[in-house]
Scaffold this motif. Sequence first.
Motif, PDB file in Angstrom:
ATOM      1  N   GLU A 107      -1.649  -4.129  -4.908  1.00 46.07           N
ATOM      2  CA  GLU A 107      -0.211  -4.103  -5.170  1.00 46.07           C
ATOM      3  C   GLU A 107       0.209  -2.660  -5.466  1.00 46.07           C
ATOM      4  O   GLU A 107      -0.472  -1.975  -6.239  1.00 46.07           O
ATOM      5  N   ASP A 126       8.363   0.030  -2.830  1.00 46.72           N
ATOM      6  CA  ASP A 126       8.732  -1.335  -2.468  1.00 46.72           C
ATOM      7  C   ASP A 126       7.501  -2.208  -2.684  1.00 46.72           C
ATOM      8  O   ASP A 126       6.399  -1.878  -2.226  1.00 46.72           O
ATOM      9  N   ASN A 143       6.610  -4.733  -1.289  1.00 48.33           N
ATOM     10  CA  ASN A 143       6.086  -5.295  -0.041  1.00 48.33           C
ATOM     11  C   ASN A 143       5.304  -4.285   0.790  1.00 48.33           C
ATOM     12  O   ASN A 143       4.814  -4.632   1.865  1.00 48.33           O
ATOM     13  N   ARG A 178       2.469  -2.169   2.331  1.00 45.74           N
ATOM     14  CA  ARG A 178       1.017  -2.316   2.487  1.00 45.74           C
ATOM     15  C   ARG A 178       0.338  -1.157   1.764  1.00 45.74           C
ATOM     16  O   ARG A 178       0.937  -0.091   1.585  1.00 45.74           O
TER      17      ARG A 178
END
Length: 194
Positions: A106, A133, A135, A137
């Motif tokens: 994360e 963000d 999201n 990767r």
Amino acid sequence: MGLLSFLSYKKQRVIFVEKSLKPERDYNCLIDMAKIITNNNQKAVAEIEKLVLDYDSFYDKYKNYCDDILDCADDESEHMLLIFAYFLAGYDTDYKFGAYIDWKEEPKEILLHLKKAIKNLAYRLSLNKIKLDGNLRTPDALKVISDYLFKKNYQLVTLDTDSDCYHLFLIKAEDFAILESFEPKTGFRFIKFS
């Protein structure tokens, strides 16, 4: 030459060729590498000196640690690489000068790990302005972090352990070339993200 003599000769030749293909390693460089990675933390550098110059003493102090890593290593060079990487990244040690993260970590966790490393490195650096963000990767998050750090004259690097995790280290940008110069002697490869 009889068959047994020929087979013995052939076996010796294979051993000789295999040994000649493996480069000799100079692990004394790990001491200088540790100075860079730890921002010259004397306690951590002393432990790496022990690893390099008196492995038996290091092993006595960190027996379980060494044994666990030895189970994952195929040979001496990989064993030294893994001990060095995990030890200084702070994996189950008090020496948190980097971050050991998963390939799908994360983004906020990456920052938490790096903040702990920055504290131990005594760098005058803050990561609070980095906005990630949730999201993103992991490779993309590492690129964002690296770009921010590079503007501050630091470099985010990973020590390549040929695995699906990252051993991240924060170094002064000008020190990357020095780390890179040790690769032929140690076989240890550092990769930068920017």
